[in-house]
Design a protein around this motif. Structure first.
Motif, short mmCIF file in Angstrom:
data_model
loop_
_atom_site.label_atom_id
_atom_site.label_comp_id
_atom_site.label_asym_id
_atom_site.label_seq_id
_atom_site.Cartn_x
_atom_site.Cartn_y
_atom_site.Cartn_z
N UNK A 99 37.03 4.64 -50.15
CA UNK A 99 37.39 5.64 -49.16
C UNK A 99 36.17 6.09 -48.35
N UNK A 100 35.08 6.42 -49.03
CA UNK A 100 33.91 6.93 -48.32
C UNK A 100 33.27 5.86 -47.43
N UNK A 101 33.32 4.60 -47.85
CA UNK A 101 32.79 3.52 -47.01
C UNK A 101 33.66 3.34 -45.77
N UNK A 102 34.95 3.53 -45.93
CA UNK A 102 35.85 3.48 -44.76
C UNK A 102 35.50 4.61 -43.80
N UNK A 103 35.26 5.80 -44.33
CA UNK A 103 34.90 6.95 -43.49
C UNK A 103 33.54 6.77 -42.82
N UNK A 104 32.62 6.07 -43.50
CA UNK A 104 31.30 5.83 -42.92
C UNK A 104 31.40 5.05 -41.61
N UNK A 105 32.41 4.22 -41.51
CA UNK A 105 32.63 3.47 -40.27
C UNK A 105 33.53 4.26 -39.32
N UNK A 106 34.58 4.86 -39.87
CA UNK A 106 35.59 5.53 -39.06
C UNK A 106 35.07 6.78 -38.34
N UNK A 107 34.37 7.65 -39.04
CA UNK A 107 33.95 8.93 -38.45
C UNK A 107 33.00 8.73 -37.27
N UNK A 108 31.93 7.91 -37.40
CA UNK A 108 31.07 7.68 -36.22
C UNK A 108 31.82 7.04 -35.05
N UNK A 109 32.75 6.12 -35.34
CA UNK A 109 33.50 5.48 -34.26
C UNK A 109 34.40 6.49 -33.56
N UNK A 110 35.01 7.40 -34.33
CA UNK A 110 35.86 8.42 -33.72
C UNK A 110 35.04 9.34 -32.84
N UNK A 111 33.89 9.78 -33.33
CA UNK A 111 33.05 10.67 -32.53
C UNK A 111 32.56 9.98 -31.26
N UNK A 112 32.22 8.71 -31.36
CA UNK A 112 31.79 7.96 -30.18
C UNK A 112 32.93 7.85 -29.17
N UNK A 113 34.15 7.61 -29.67
CA UNK A 113 35.30 7.48 -28.77
C UNK A 113 35.61 8.80 -28.07
N UNK A 114 35.23 9.91 -28.69
CA UNK A 114 35.46 11.22 -28.11
C UNK A 114 34.31 11.68 -27.20
N UNK A 115 33.39 10.78 -26.94
CA UNK A 115 32.28 11.11 -26.03
C UNK A 115 31.02 11.52 -26.72
N UNK A 116 30.97 11.36 -28.05
CA UNK A 116 29.77 11.71 -28.79
C UNK A 116 29.83 13.10 -29.40
N UNK A 117 28.96 13.32 -30.34
CA UNK A 117 28.90 14.61 -31.04
C UNK A 117 28.04 15.60 -30.27
N UNK A 118 28.48 16.87 -30.27
CA UNK A 118 27.70 17.90 -29.60
C UNK A 118 26.37 18.09 -30.32
#
Length: 304
Positions: A281-300
């Motif tokens: 699960x955590x390895x999946x999140x390691x890929x998923x969370x950064x990709x989601x933030x990038x798709x949203x225009x990056x993290x503040x």
């Protein structure tokens, strides 16, 4: 153990957690069941067994898994009110006088004290994990208030918890609205559920389910001063979820093909199976969370 919701918090400083020292600090807030006069109790439990005995954290692939248990006694307000009304009525009829507010409050407290030992008890378990390699604390909750309770207990245990909610540089509602007007960035795919919030102060909310989100009706909704406040999204071959305007990830579902990767592990060995599922699960999140933030225009920028 598979998380159903994600509330994301960014560590602004490394915690430098060390196994024995960390678990010993958690033990100061180990869960203990409600006593006869307790309304609620809150504390850490073993994340494998969900019991108060044993280790209070599980370490796997650089991440710490925690579980918090809240035990709460259920005292229906209607029952308390009914008993209070009966007592007030008895006094009024027997003594011919009215009952003041302070006296009523005292009587109410006596009723609660009498009912507590016989009250039903309800338990709630909330999981979280700490990833120092990603500088993240992730709480399995759909409620920011409940997530903050977990963070507060962790902060109380280790003395300091320098975290701030993860936020996107571009407002999430703006990004989700653009995804519907154009197309979601790869690899994300829009599914068939959304919530549209009016930009007007009292404009209301429109919710759609099982409806194609690329038709003329949806375009009309968006053209009528509304933005997407929630959107069902698919992360192909891994996850599906609903993302809200506050970057809350809810109703998280893992693809069967992903969950079945550990089916060869003996289910009777609870520690081995939980460890394997947690790492997956955590390895999946390691890929998923950064990709989601990038798709949203990056993290503040948290330091801005």
């Amino acid at each position: 153990m598979w998380f159903k919701n994600l509330m994301l918090y960014r560590l602004t400083k490394p915690l430098g957690l060390v196994g024995d020292t960390f678990t010993q600090r958690l033990a100061d807030n180990r869960f203990t069941p409600c006593g006869s006069q307790d309304i609620a109790r809150y504390g850490f439990v073993n994340p494998v067994t969900r019991r108060e005995e044993g280790e209070l954290a599980h370490f796997g692939d650089g991440c710490w898994l925690l579980c918090v248990r809240q035990e709460e006694k259920l005292l229906p307000g209607g029952v308390i009110k009914e008993l209070l009304d009966e007592k007030v009525d008895e006094i009024q009829q027997a003594q011919g006088r009215s009952v003041g507010r302070k006296e009523k409050q005292s009587m109410k407290e006596e009723i609660v004290t009498d009912l507590l030992p016989r009250a039903f008890v309800k338990s709630r378990f909330t999981y979280a994990y700490i990833s120092e390699k990603q500088n993240l604390v992730v709480v399995d909750s759909s409620s920011a208030a409940r997530a903050e309770e977990v963070l507060g207990l962790l902060r109380k245990s280790i003395g300091s918890l320098p975290v701030t909610p993860v936020t996107a540089a571009t407002p999430v509602a703006v990004s989700l609205t653009d995804w519907l007007k154009t197309q979601a960035p790869k690899p994300f795919e829009v599914e068939d559920e959304a919530e549209f919030k009016s930009l007007l102060e009292e404009g209301g909310v429109i919710r759609t389910k099982k409806q194609a989100l690329n038709d003329d009706e949806i375009s009309t909704i968006l053209d009528n001063q509304r933005m997407v406040s929630k959107l069902a999204i698919n992360y192909p071959d891994n996850l599906s979820f609903v993302l809200d305007e506050n970057l809350g990830i809810k109703r998280l579902k893992f693809a069967d093909v992903l969950r079945e990767e550990n089916d060869d592990i003996d289910g009777a060995d609870r520690v081995a199976r939980l460890d394997a599922d947690f790492v997956l699960m955590t390895r999946t999140f390691e890929q998923f969370i950064p990709e989601l933030l990038a798709a949203l225009g990056g993290e503040a920028d948290q330091l801005a």
